[in-house]
Design a protein around this motif. Structure first.
Motif, PDB file in Angstrom:
ATOM      1  N   VAL A 261       0.837  -1.205   0.000  1.00 14.99           N
ATOM      2  CA  VAL A 261       0.000   0.000   0.000  1.00 14.99           C
ATOM      3  C   VAL A 261       0.868   1.249   0.000  1.00 14.99           C
ATOM      4  O   VAL A 261       0.633   2.201  -0.749  1.00 14.99           O
ATOM      5  N   THR A 262       1.898   1.231   0.822  1.00 16.14           N
ATOM      6  CA  THR A 262       2.797   2.384   0.893  1.00 16.14           C
ATOM      7  C   THR A 262       3.495   2.605  -0.440  1.00 16.14           C
ATOM      8  O   THR A 262       3.659   3.744  -0.904  1.00 16.14           O
TER       9      THR A 262
ATOM     10  N   LYS B   4       1.905   7.000  -6.610  1.00 17.71           N
ATOM     11  CA  LYS B   4       0.877   7.963  -6.992  1.00 17.71           C
ATOM     12  C   LYS B   4       1.308   9.387  -6.666  1.00 17.71           C
ATOM     13  O   LYS B   4       0.940  10.338  -7.358  1.00 17.71           O
ATOM     14  N   ALA B   5       2.095   9.501  -5.600  1.00 16.94           N
ATOM     15  CA  ALA B   5       2.563  10.831  -5.202  1.00 16.94           C
ATOM     16  C   ALA B   5       3.803  11.261  -5.986  1.00 16.94           C
ATOM     17  O   ALA B   5       4.362  12.327  -5.726  1.00 16.94           O
ATOM     18  N   GLY B   6       4.253  10.409  -6.884  1.00 16.87           N
ATOM     19  CA  GLY B   6       5.418  10.754  -7.698  1.00 16.87           C
ATOM     20  C   GLY B   6       6.733  10.372  -7.086  1.00 16.87           C
ATOM     21  O   GLY B   6       7.789  10.784  -7.573  1.00 16.87           O
ATOM     22  N   GLY B   7       6.723   9.586  -6.026  1.00 19.14           N
ATOM     23  CA  GLY B   7       7.963   9.161  -5.390  1.00 19.14           C
ATOM     24  C   GLY B   7       8.492   7.885  -5.997  1.00 19.14           C
ATOM     25  O   GLY B   7       8.031   7.430  -7.039  1.00 19.14           O
ATOM     26  N   SER B   8       9.488   7.310  -5.360  1.00 22.51           N
ATOM     27  CA  SER B   8      10.079   6.065  -5.857  1.00 22.51           C
ATOM     28  C   SER B   8       9.798   4.941  -4.895  1.00 22.51           C
ATOM     29  O   SER B   8       9.527   5.155  -3.714  1.00 22.51           O
TER      30      SER B   8
ATOM     31  N   LEU C 200       3.027   3.237 -12.247  1.00 25.98           N
ATOM     32  CA  LEU C 200       1.870   3.696 -11.482  1.00 25.98           C
ATOM     33  C   LEU C 200       0.579   3.345 -12.192  1.00 25.98           C
ATOM     34  O   LEU C 200      -0.380   2.856 -11.590  1.00 25.98           O
ATOM     35  N   GLN C 201       0.544   3.588 -13.509  1.00 25.40           N
ATOM     36  CA  GLN C 201      -0.662   3.287 -14.287  1.00 25.40           C
ATOM     37  C   GLN C 201      -0.969   1.798 -14.251  1.00 25.40           C
ATOM     38  O   GLN C 201      -2.114   1.393 -14.056  1.00 25.40           O
ATOM     39  N   GLU C 202       0.084   0.960 -14.439  1.00 32.16           N
ATOM     40  CA  GLU C 202      -0.127  -0.485 -14.441  1.00 32.16           C
ATOM     41  C   GLU C 202      -0.585  -0.980 -13.081  1.00 32.16           C
ATOM     42  O   GLU C 202      -1.412  -1.884 -12.977  1.00 32.16           O
TER      43      GLU C 202
END
Length: 1441
Positions: free
Chosen positions: A1380-1381, A1387-1391, A1413-1415
């Motif tokens: 989840v994290t 989604k927040a643009g992190g890695s 992210l999309q996948e």
């Protein structure tokens, strides 16, 4: 009749009462006795009476129930209590309990006689007590049966010196004291003079002994005779009740098994067989009431096998096999004596017999007619004149009547079939009769409690023909077993029903492997060949409608190839309206499935509805037509029988055929394999002289070692085996390395080595007998000093491709020893533990043979395509010309190479090279100014070489020989300057010396010579126009290293031998995984030479008998008949010299120590301490390996949805969660493999993975795959997650070979999931689990704050601390939160690296993050559609299976 169906038999196997861990620790009386006497560290003093009161009485009360015996065996009753407390004062109950435990261990395939080596004196006493009790009629028959089983185990273990010493005296020549008459004995001693010496030595030994010694000798020479008489008496003794009758039958079956074992090995057969013949053992059995009882079919099978071995075509005392002519002559001599005695003493009644020809009176019926003229007393008198026994000691109630004497005379004088005739009569194609034969079905009930009427593969064989005959019988049984299982499965799925009132059979089910069809149409019946009465061939056509089949099933049926075997079934539903096929347990097995007829056929071709041949299943895609016409060949012999039955008024079988069944391709190659074995039984295969006795198991085990081969070469070129002088010296520790006189001690490679005493002079022995050769122990040739010389590799040309490819591995001394042995002639057996470089050793041996012996060919064999391809890839990387490499079989497409090494690929390569080389010829002609079309063909190129090139070079050589030349003069006179103008560098630089320039010039000419040499090799392909002719020429003339699987060799043996293919060397990889017969067949892929021998000079076997053995499906054949025995393992048991590779370079030393204790002095290569990947820890884990104790999940442990289909949901969930955790840390998925020990668990894990991970790019499917331990042998990966599955009992994991494979697949990380109490309590696994647990927690310990790869040193504690996973739910929750994290951060643009705050992992590019992210979002949506994630379980379990 065998009553239960196979599926129900297997189901009952899971209810067989085998003890669980709770039984071993519960309230069972035997478990309590163990706690009281030996299971605890502090036990009371040994009390002899306790064996009877606490153990034996309990067992006797239960009727020696096998479950109770298993409890005692698993509680280590023998190891910890019985044997440590055994002495000459031990009670009979103590002896009986030891025998019972030995029998249980043998039945469980766990018997190890080394336990008794701690006290040889006590073992001798034990063995003597067992023998005495076995002939004590006061001891119950059930106990005596167990004692006979103990003796059987001993005679099957003659490789153990302790056992062999006790067994040998019981079958010595001294037993001939018990023959019926001195005349009979003297007749044998006169016939074989060397036996008289042994007889006199036996008498002297007795006379020289004291009174006690004489008593021992009397017992030894009379035991076998006494036990035989007891057996004969039992066969004729009336039983009081059914229980006693069954006990008698059980004893008699085991006794006959013992006699068969004695006769099947030459050392025990030599004197025993004549005693058994003297006692008319087969006759007494045949005439007994027990034999005629219809219920005793097994006893009759055993009697038949005993008769075959008693009359086997071999001379017992010279060990010479008897061919057809010898066999006939022996029989004629017996009949001639009968005629002489008959004419002399019974002239009035037997004159016609005395004057008849041998062919007539050799027939039982004819001979019985002649002898029927004699009265009882006359028959008895005739037996006396023929030196046949006519009386037995008192107490043996054999009815000595006319029937007995008649049967004795008939059995001695009738013509007997030899093994070749019996093998030839057996059909290799199944039908409804032989496939469901009662003797075959009896094997399916095998649980070890009874013997079987099957020959065994043992330590020794009588002859090569004996080995082939046994292998053919057993392989045929295994084949029929697997076919029967496949047919039963298909029929069960089809669900045949009978429809009223039409009485037509309807099928309510579906099977991928079976289709309902209309009756086949007989298309052509060819007239018989000359001398035969069966059709030459029979062709038929079958129409199949595939319109309702799924696409994958349709593709499988379209993929049938010519010569594939299919089965035509006539199936009829039950006579109950709309009911399924009868499943009455009292019905024959075939009738239970409604099978009325079965015929075997071979596919000729598959056509579509328009008659077009389907060669590629892909060509049918997109076509509307779903009709297929399959042309098949029927068995001509069976078709002829069916015709005769039809003419006799019986129904036409082919009219009722309504089902066609296929099998998977790999399983369906039985026909050519069986044909190959059957063909070999019919031919007298001439083994090489240097190998024959070692193969049969007699003589000096080291007789075939290269040091004992007289014809070994005096020196060998080891080329690139050694990287430098230091490596050479290190490779021969303890030996003196002598460089050439005057040379520096650091001369560079390549090295030519010669032994100072490399070849001993040939010692002439005047016509030494086979026995003398066996008993001659060849002294090893001293080789303390090695002479070395070197040479300079010639310049082969100016181009990069001209430089030879060389080995750069620094072989260890053990590897060098293996290479030296394999390069020399003889037998080389290389034991390669996991990761020790067996493949590299094999590659170097092949390279050395290729360069040292350019006229010889090498056959490369492996069990699997994968192993063969791995070896072949390494061969292509060395300096072996690709023209001389050939890969046969269908696995070539998986070979990772730009070149095609199949027959067709090699031919195409030759033709491509032809075009390239001819273009070079044209270019050379232009450079030399030679007019004409010289590059048109290989023939014109050869003409050009003779007329232009060779004279030009001769002129240049003449120029060089006229005086010393400078570099400029050489360069100016060199005739090929223009041709080599495109060389990557200047050929004659000004800085070069004249000698260097001369070598460069020679190198250029060598390059040109090679062009014409290759064209000369290509020329036959230019002349041969037919593709098959080109391919056959390639195999027989051009290829020098030919690779194939053992299965392909067995399938194509006849075709390959027929072509005249010859070879001198065999290299076999995975030899410990190949059955004996599959190992033997590659020896015989060629015809004998004019000298009558196979031209083999070297056999190199590489394998590891401490890992898995060959896979045999039938339990009876695997355990009783020992069909899983490999020739490699048998050679090791026989004491054949082996080379053990002793340094592994695969796994971390910490992981390697889990299995290294199984091998002698297995260490680690230095690179394991140097390479960073071995020095750093596994990211996120506290330990490099760990055993994780997985408790019951939701109250359940292991489950059995189907027979032999075992699953453990808790371990499956744990394995998947652990994989997800590793992927979230950044572990590459291709570096992770999930293994399990059962196919059911593999299916479960794959199911969980597909639902959880396959569609989620965060995880994906493990790139290393999900597989079973058995299938993964020979492979490796960096990280392995292993599920052991079992929670009630260890199962077959008690076999350490399988556990060794399981623990040796991982290089860097191994995480084992299992139940601690189950495996820790197992005696065989004590050592490995003590190392696996090794003061570590059995709960998974994870390290926080790390990403892969970590910089933490292996064994170092993490500054971030650790977290302990309490169970699968805890781990699932932990992984769920991490997932989840990870998604939220994406989604927040992190890695992903920021999920646990690791800063050591490189952040992916922004574009890749967005795609991921999309996948992930799409994957989440798909999972929600499938049911979402169960938050109530803390996210641990996303699915209930």
């Amino acid at each position: 009749m065998v009553q239960a169906s196979s599926s129900q038999q297997i189901s009952s196997a899971f209810d067989d009462g085998r003890p669980t861990v709770s039984d071993l620790q519960g309230a069972d009386p035997l478990a309590q006795a163990a706690k009281k006497h030996w299971a605890n560290d502090k036990n009371s003093k040994f009390k002899p009476n306790a064996v009877k009161t606490d153990i034996y009485d309990v067992l006797e009360k239960e009727g020696f129930r096998y479950r109770s015996l298993l409890i005692l065996e698993q509680l280590q009753f023998l190891e910890k209590y019985l044997w440590p407390n055994f002495s000459d004062e031990a009670t009979n109950f103590h002896v009986i309990c030891i025998a019972l435990m030995v029998n249980v261990k043998r039945r469980e395939c766990l018997l190890n006689w080394d336990l008794f080596s701690s006290s040889p004196v006590n073992f001798s006493e034990l063995f003597r007590r067992v023998l005495s009790m076995s002939i004590d009629r006061n001891i119950p028959l059930t106990i005596r049966t167990h004692l006979i089983m103990f003796i059987i185990s001993a005679y099957q273990s003659l490789d153990n010196p302790l056992v062999r010493k006790e067994c040998a005296t019981l079958v010595s020549i001294a037993i001939w004291h018990n023959l019926s008459s001195e005349k009979a004995r003297n007749g044998q001693l006169d016939k074989y003079p060397h036996l008289r010496k042994a007889w006199r030595a036996s008498l002297k030994r007795f006379e020289a002994a004291d009174e006690a010694g004489r008593g021992r000798l009397r017992f030894e020479r009379s035991w076998l005779y006494q036990v035989i008489l007891d057996f004969i008496g039992l066969m004729y003794r009336p039983a009081k009740d059914a229980t006693e009758q069954q006990q008698t039958v059980n004893y008699c079956e085991r006794f006959i098994e013992l006699m068969i074992d004695l006769l099947s090995q030459l050392p025990t057969r030599r004197y025993v067989n004549f005693l058994l013949q003297d006692l008319h053992l087969t006759t007494t059995v045949k005439l007994s009431p027990i034999y005629s009882d219809p219920a005793n079919g097994l006893l009759r099978d055993l009697h038949s096998l005993l008769h075959r071995f008693m009359t086997f075509s071999i001379d017992d005392h010279t060990a010479v096999p008897l061919n057809h002519e010898d066999w006939h002559q022996v029989h004629c001599a017996v009949l001639a004596r009968l005629q002489r005695v008959s004419f002399k003493h019974f002239k009035d009644k037997l004159t016609i017999l005395a004057l008849s020809n041998y062919g007539t009176i050799g027939q039982r019926e004819e001979l019985s007619t002649h002898l029927g003229l004699l009265e009882v007393d006359e028959l008895k008198e005739l037996c006396k004149h023929l030196d046949l026994r006519v009386a037995y000691p008192k107490g043996i109630s054999i009815p000595l009547n006319a029937e007995f004497y008649m049967e004795v005379l008939l059995s001695v004088h009738e013509k007997k079939k030899n093994y070749q005739e019996e093998a030839a009569e057996l059909t290799i194609l199944p039908n409804e009769n032989n496939l469901f034969d009662e003797s075959l079905l009896r094997h399916e009930n095998y649980d070890g409690s009874k013997p079987l009427g099957l020959p065994k593969l043992g330590l020794q064989y009588l002859t090569v023909g004996d080995f082939l005959w046994r292998s053919f019988i057993l392989y045929r049984c295994e084949t029929f077993f697997s076919i029967r299982k496949d047919l039963e499965e298909s029929l069960k799925r089809l669900q045949a029903k009978l429809i009223y009132p039409s009485l037509q059979t309807s099928f309510g089910g579906f099977s991928k492997m079976a289709l309902v069809i209309e009756k086949p149409a007989i298309v052509e019946v060819a007239p018989p060949k000359v001398g035969e009465d069966k059709p030459a061939y029979v062709r038929a056509e079958i129409n199949i409608d595939m319109s309702r089949l799924p696409d994958d099933v349709r593709r499988d049926w379209d993929a049938l190839r010519p010569d594939d075997v299919v089965f035509l079934l006539a199936v009829r539903g039950s006579d109950k309206a709309d009911g399924p096929v009868s499943r009455r347990m009292d019905a024959p097995l075939a009738d239970q499935y409604g099978l009325k007829a079965l015929r075997t056929a071979e596919v000729v071709q598959i056509l579509d509805k328009d008659g077009r041949v389907i060669r590629d299943p892909g060509q049918m895609r997109g076509m509307n037509s779903q009709m297929r016409r399959i042309h098949i060949k029927l068995d001509p012999a069976m078709y002829r029988q069916d015709e005769e039955h039809t003419k006799a008024g019986k129904p036409d079988i082919y009219e009722s055929v309504n089902v066609i069944v296929r099998r998977r391709g790999r399983e369906n190659n039985f026909k050519p394999v069986l044909e190959s074995i059957q063909e070999l039984t019919q031919s007298d295969v001439p083994m090489p002289t240097w190998l024959e006795e070692v193969f049969l198991g007699y003589g000096d085990p080291a007789g075939a070692h290269y040091k004992n081969i007289r014809s070994r070469p005096t020196e060998l070129d080891f080329r690139d085996t050694f990287v430098d002088w230091t490596h050479l010296v290190e490779s021969f520790p303890g030996k003196v390395i002598n460089p050439p006189p005057g040379a520096d001690k650091s001369i560079p490679p390549p090295y030519i080595l010669s032994n100072v005493h490399s070849a001993a002079p040939e010692q002439k022995m005047a016509k030494a007998t086979k026995k003398q050769r066996r008993e001659t122990v060849l002294e090893p040739v001293p080789d303390d000093s090695i002479c070395v010389r070197t040479y300079k590799l010639p310049n082969m040309g100016p181009y990069t491709m001209d430089k030879p490819r060389q080995n750069h591995l620094k072989f260890t001394p053990a590897q060098v020893e293996a290479i030296v042995s394999g390069t020399n002639p003889g037998l080389t057996v290389i034991v390669g533990p996991p990761g020790t470089g067996k493949t590299d050793v094999a590659t170097q041996i092949i390279s050395n043979l290729y360069h040292n012996f350019p006229q010889q060919r090498t056959l490369l064999i492996a069990h699997s395509n994968q192993a063969l391809n791995q070896l072949f890839q390494k061969i292509t990387a060395l300096g072996i010309d690709e023209r001389h490499l050939l890969r046969l079989g269908h696995g070539e497409e998986d070979l990772k190479s730009d070149n095609n090494y199949s027959k067709q690929g090699r031919v195409e390569s030759f033709m491509e090279n032809r075009a390239r080389l001819l273009a070079e010829v044209d270019r050379l002609a232009v450079c030399l100014g030679a007019p004409g079309a010289h590059g048109d063909s290989c023939e014109t190129a050869d003409y050009f070489n003779i007329v232009y090139v060779k004279p030009t070079w001769a002129k240049f050589e003449e120029f060089l020989g006229s005086g010393t030349r400078s570099i400029q003069e050489i360069k100016a006179a060199y005739p090929f300057n223009d041709y080599f103008s495109n060389a990557p560098r200047e050929m004659f630089p000004d800085s070069a010396s004249p000698d260097d320039a001369l070598e460069v010039a020679m190198g250029g000419y060598r390059h040109i010579k090679k062009i014409f040499s290759e064209l000369e090799d290509i020329r036959p392909f230019e002349l041969l126009r037919v593709a098959r002719d080109r391919q056959n020429y390639l195999l027989t003339k051009e290829a020098r290293v030919v690779a194939m699987t053992s299965t392909h060799a067995a399938m194509r043996r006849h075709d390959i031998a027929k072509l005249g293919f010859t070879y001198e060397n065999i290299v076999m990889e995975e030899a410990a995984q190949v059955t004996e017969i599959e190992t033997f067949i590659p020896f015989a892929l060629q015809k004998p030479t004019s000298a009558g021998e196979l031209p083999l000079q070297r056999i190199i076997l590489l394998g590891d008998h401490y890992q898995n053995s060959p896979i045999i499906q039938n339990l009876a054949l695997r355990q009783h008949a020992n069909l899983e025995q490999s020739l490699f393992a048998r050679f090791v048991r026989l004491g054949v010299p082996t080379v053990s590779l002793d340094q592994q370079g695969r796994a971390r030393p910490s992981i390697a120590q889990l299995y290294s204790w199984r091998y002698q002095n297995l260490g680690n290569l230095p690179l394991l301490e140097q390479q960073p990947e071995y020095r750093t820890a596994n990211a996120g884990f506290r330990h490099e390996f760990q055993f994780v104790d997985v408790p019951d999940f939701r109250g359940k442990g292991e489950e059995h949805p189907q027979p032999h289909f075992i699953q453990n949901l808790g371990e499956a969930e744990y394995a998947v969660a652990l994989y997800q955790y590793m992927r979230l840390l950044g572990y590459p998925r291709e570096k992770i493999t999930v293994l399990t020990t059962y196919t059911g668990q593999r299916a479960l894990i794959r199911d969980v993975l597909h639902r959880r991970c396959a569609k989620n790019p965060l995880f994906g499917f493990p790139g290393g795959g999900v597989g079973t331990v058995d299938k993964y042998q020979g492979e490796q990966n960096d990280y392995v997650i292993l599920s052991l599955v079992r929670t009630s009992r260890p199962g077959y994991l008690r076999d350490m070979r399988r556990m060794t494979v399981a623990l040796s697949r991982a290089r860097l990380g191994l995480y084992v999931l299992g139940r601690r109490t189950v495996f820790e309590s197992c005696y065989e696994l004590n050592e490995v689990f003590s190392r696996l647990i090794a003061s570590r927690r059995t709960k998974l310990e994870l390290v926080v704050g790390e990403m892969w790869p970590t910089q933490r040193e292996a064994g170092a504690e993490s500054p971030e601390g650790t977290v302990v996973m309490e169970d699968v739910t805890h781990l699932g929750q932990y992984v769920y939160e991490m997932t989840v994290t990870a998604v939220e951060r994406l989604k927040a643009g992190g890695s992903i690296a920021g999920v646990i705050g690791a800063a050591t992992v490189e952040t992916p590019a922004q574009e890749a993050e967005e795609d991921l992210l999309q996948e992930c979002s799409e994957g989440d949506a798909e999972r929600e559609d499938e049911g979402g994630i169960e938050d109530g379980e803390g996210g641990a379990i996303a699915m209930e299976l």
